[in-house]
Design an enzyme around this catalytic site. Structure first.
Site, PDB file in Angstrom:
ATOM      1  N   ASN A  10       0.863  -1.183   0.000  1.00  0.00           N
ATOM      2  CA  ASN A  10       0.000   0.000   0.000  1.00  0.00           C
ATOM      3  C   ASN A  10       0.901   1.234   0.000  1.00  0.00           C
ATOM      4  O   ASN A  10       1.514   1.550   1.012  1.00  0.00           O
ATOM      5  CB  ASN A  10      -0.887  -0.035   1.266  1.00  0.00           C
ATOM      6  CG  ASN A  10      -1.689   1.235   1.443  1.00  0.00           C
ATOM      7  OD1 ASN A  10      -1.788   2.059   0.533  1.00  0.00           O
ATOM      8  ND2 ASN A  10      -2.273   1.406   2.615  1.00  0.00           N
ATOM      9  N   LYS A  12       0.053   4.300  -0.322  1.00  0.00           N
ATOM     10  CA  LYS A  12      -0.586   5.505   0.247  1.00  0.00           C
ATOM     11  C   LYS A  12      -0.378   6.708  -0.691  1.00  0.00           C
ATOM     12  O   LYS A  12      -0.458   6.548  -1.899  1.00  0.00           O
ATOM     13  CB  LYS A  12      -0.070   5.744   1.661  1.00  0.00           C
ATOM     14  CG  LYS A  12      -0.195   4.475   2.521  1.00  0.00           C
ATOM     15  CD  LYS A  12       0.053   4.694   3.962  1.00  0.00           C
ATOM     16  CE  LYS A  12      -0.114   3.355   4.687  1.00  0.00           C
ATOM     17  NZ  LYS A  12      -0.023   3.469   6.118  1.00  0.00           N
ATOM     18  N   HIS A  97      -9.687   1.176   4.843  1.00  0.00           N
ATOM     19  CA  HIS A  97      -8.361   1.312   5.475  1.00  0.00           C
ATOM     20  C   HIS A  97      -8.473   2.242   6.679  1.00  0.00           C
ATOM     21  O   HIS A  97      -9.262   3.186   6.679  1.00  0.00           O
ATOM     22  CB  HIS A  97      -7.352   1.858   4.458  1.00  0.00           C
ATOM     23  CG  HIS A  97      -5.961   1.869   4.997  1.00  0.00           C
ATOM     24  ND1 HIS A  97      -5.477   2.913   5.751  1.00  0.00           N
ATOM     25  CD2 HIS A  97      -4.972   0.941   4.944  1.00  0.00           C
ATOM     26  CE1 HIS A  97      -4.235   2.628   6.121  1.00  0.00           C
ATOM     27  NE2 HIS A  97      -3.903   1.440   5.641  1.00  0.00           N
ATOM     28  N   GLU A  99      -6.828   4.647   7.672  1.00  0.00           N
ATOM     29  CA  GLU A  99      -6.689   6.093   7.397  1.00  0.00           C
ATOM     30  C   GLU A  99      -7.969   6.649   6.786  1.00  0.00           C
ATOM     31  O   GLU A  99      -8.315   7.816   7.008  1.00  0.00           O
ATOM     32  CB  GLU A  99      -5.451   6.335   6.516  1.00  0.00           C
ATOM     33  CG  GLU A  99      -4.175   6.159   7.340  1.00  0.00           C
ATOM     34  CD  GLU A  99      -2.995   5.574   6.602  1.00  0.00           C
ATOM     35  OE1 GLU A  99      -2.955   5.656   5.356  1.00  0.00           O
ATOM     36  OE2 GLU A  99      -2.105   5.021   7.276  1.00  0.00           O
ATOM     37  N   GLU A 167      -5.535  -4.815  10.578  1.00  0.00           N
ATOM     38  CA  GLU A 167      -4.512  -3.799  10.794  1.00  0.00           C
ATOM     39  C   GLU A 167      -4.835  -3.020  12.064  1.00  0.00           C
ATOM     40  O   GLU A 167      -5.627  -2.074  12.022  1.00  0.00           O
ATOM     41  CB  GLU A 167      -4.453  -2.838   9.606  1.00  0.00           C
ATOM     42  CG  GLU A 167      -4.085  -3.499   8.297  1.00  0.00           C
ATOM     43  CD  GLU A 167      -3.483  -2.504   7.316  1.00  0.00           C
ATOM     44  OE1 GLU A 167      -2.379  -2.749   6.857  1.00  0.00           O
ATOM     45  OE2 GLU A 167      -4.114  -1.473   7.037  1.00  0.00           O
ATOM     46  N   GLY A 173       2.348   2.372  10.741  1.00  0.00           N
ATOM     47  CA  GLY A 173       3.317   3.448  10.565  1.00  0.00           C
ATOM     48  C   GLY A 173       3.983   3.892  11.860  1.00  0.00           C
ATOM     49  O   GLY A 173       4.608   4.945  11.910  1.00  0.00           O
ATOM     50  N   SER A 210       3.235  -1.901  10.428  1.00  0.00           N
ATOM     51  CA  SER A 210       4.678  -1.938  10.701  1.00  0.00           C
ATOM     52  C   SER A 210       5.314  -3.297  10.403  1.00  0.00           C
ATOM     53  O   SER A 210       6.225  -3.734  11.103  1.00  0.00           O
ATOM     54  CB  SER A 210       4.975  -1.499  12.139  1.00  0.00           C
ATOM     55  OG  SER A 210       4.596  -0.138  12.322  1.00  0.00           O
ATOM     56  N   GLY A 231       2.833  -0.873   4.207  1.00  0.00           N
ATOM     57  CA  GLY A 231       2.992   0.493   3.743  1.00  0.00           C
ATOM     58  C   GLY A 231       4.464   0.840   3.597  1.00  0.00           C
ATOM     59  O   GLY A 231       5.090   0.601   2.557  1.00  0.00           O
TER      60      GLY A 231
HETATM   61  P1  PGA Z   1       2.732   0.422   7.536  1.00  0.00           P
HETATM   62  O1  PGA Z   1       1.278   0.629   6.876  1.00  0.00           O
HETATM   63  O2  PGA Z   1       3.279  -0.866   7.001  1.00  0.00           O
HETATM   64  O3  PGA Z   1       3.535   1.626   7.094  1.00  0.00           O
HETATM   65  O4  PGA Z   1       2.537   0.373   9.018  1.00  0.00           O
HETATM   66  C1  PGA Z   1       0.409  -0.458   6.698  1.00  0.00           C
HETATM   67  C2  PGA Z   1      -0.909   0.003   6.109  1.00  0.00           C
HETATM   68  O5  PGA Z   1      -1.392   1.081   6.489  1.00  0.00           O
HETATM   69  O6  PGA Z   1      -1.510  -0.682   5.266  1.00  0.00           O
END
Ligand code: PGA
Length: 249
Positions: A10, A12, A97, A99, A167, A173, A210, A231
């Site tokens: 992803n 983003k 997601h 976000e 998630e 993140g 992460s 991400g």
């Molecule tokens: P991240 O994001 O691997 O940077 O934690 C994962 C995601 O939001 O799908």
């Protein structure tokens, strides 16, 4: 039951079309396809067509959209629809997601409308669920995931192409992630909800938050974890290609 492993990237709000083409040229030179593993890239909407074109000859890799509006067309400035992302080459769409839910305020009801639109449009829906830190500390993790799953998937055709990504919001993140054992416990609870909704045991449940080169092997060692949604660690083609070589032990 052994389900094929899925590695999903992803990107983003990063990686424009030109950068995406260079990334994939490098990535494809490193990737070693193998049976029982597939890949997906979720670039920003402006890069979707470039990504889908670069991946056209690679059957094991899907291009996907990060979000869609539930309406097929109309006066929704800034939004993209299922027919639009499909025309750009998407085979899958991320829905709900964290976000979208927590930065943009998307509700369970809106997520449900998006899942319906994605499936009706013939694309795969990759539904994201997960609890906030406050919800985890209050012992509500499984209840929150169950509510999000039920809201989005009640009445979905059991044959529908659905993937779940668990998630935890506090792990995205942040460099913090659930232990593989904790994640597997939640995956087991998610699987029970999926069964109660009539979805088949072949439905894949990915982990995200992460994930990196240092923890991916331990996560995939859990039979309940069918892949990862990544991400930050998917933004470098060499690093992501290495992660995608991780095999189940
Ligand atoms: P991240 O994001 O691997 O940077 O934690 C994962 C995601 O939001 O799908």
């Amino acid at each position: 039951m052994s389900r094929p492993v899925l590695f999903a990237a992803n990107w983003k709000m990063q990686v424009g079309p030109g950068e995406a083409r260079l990334y994939l040229e490098r990535f494809l030179s490193l990737d070693q396809p193998r049976a029982g593993r597939s890949l997906a890239f979720f670039p920003p909407a402006v890069s979707l067509e470039a990504v889908a074109t670069a991946l056209a000859a690679h059957d094991h890799i899907t291009a996907g959209a990060q979000d869609v509006h539930w309406e097929p067309k109309g006066a929704f400035t800034g939004a993209v629809s299922v027919p639009l992302v499909r025309a750009a080459g998407a085979g899958s769409v991320l829905v709900g997601h964290s976000e979208r839910r927590h930065v943009f305020g998307e509700t369970d009801a809106e997520t449900a409308k998006k899942v319906t639109a994605v499936l009706a449009g013939g694309l795969q829906a990759m539904l994201c669920v997960g609890e906030t830190l406050a919800q985890r500390e209050a012992g509500e993790t499984e209840a929150v995931c169950a509510r999000q799953l039920q809201a989005a998937l009640s009445g979905v055709d059991p044959q529908a192409d659905v993937v779940i990504a668990y998630e935890p919001v506090w792990a995205i993140g942040t460099g913090r992630n659930a232990t593989p054992e904790d994640a597997a416990t939640v995956h087991g609870a998610i699987r029970a909800v999926l069964a109660s909704l009539g979805l088949p045991a072949t439905t894949r449940v990915l982990y995200g938050g992460s994930v990196n080169a240092g923890n991916v092997a331990a996560l995939l060692a859990q039979p309940e974890i069918d892949g990862v949604l990544v991400g930050g660690a998917s933004l470098d083609p060499d690093g992501w290609a290495a992660i995608c070589q991780t095999a189940r032990p």
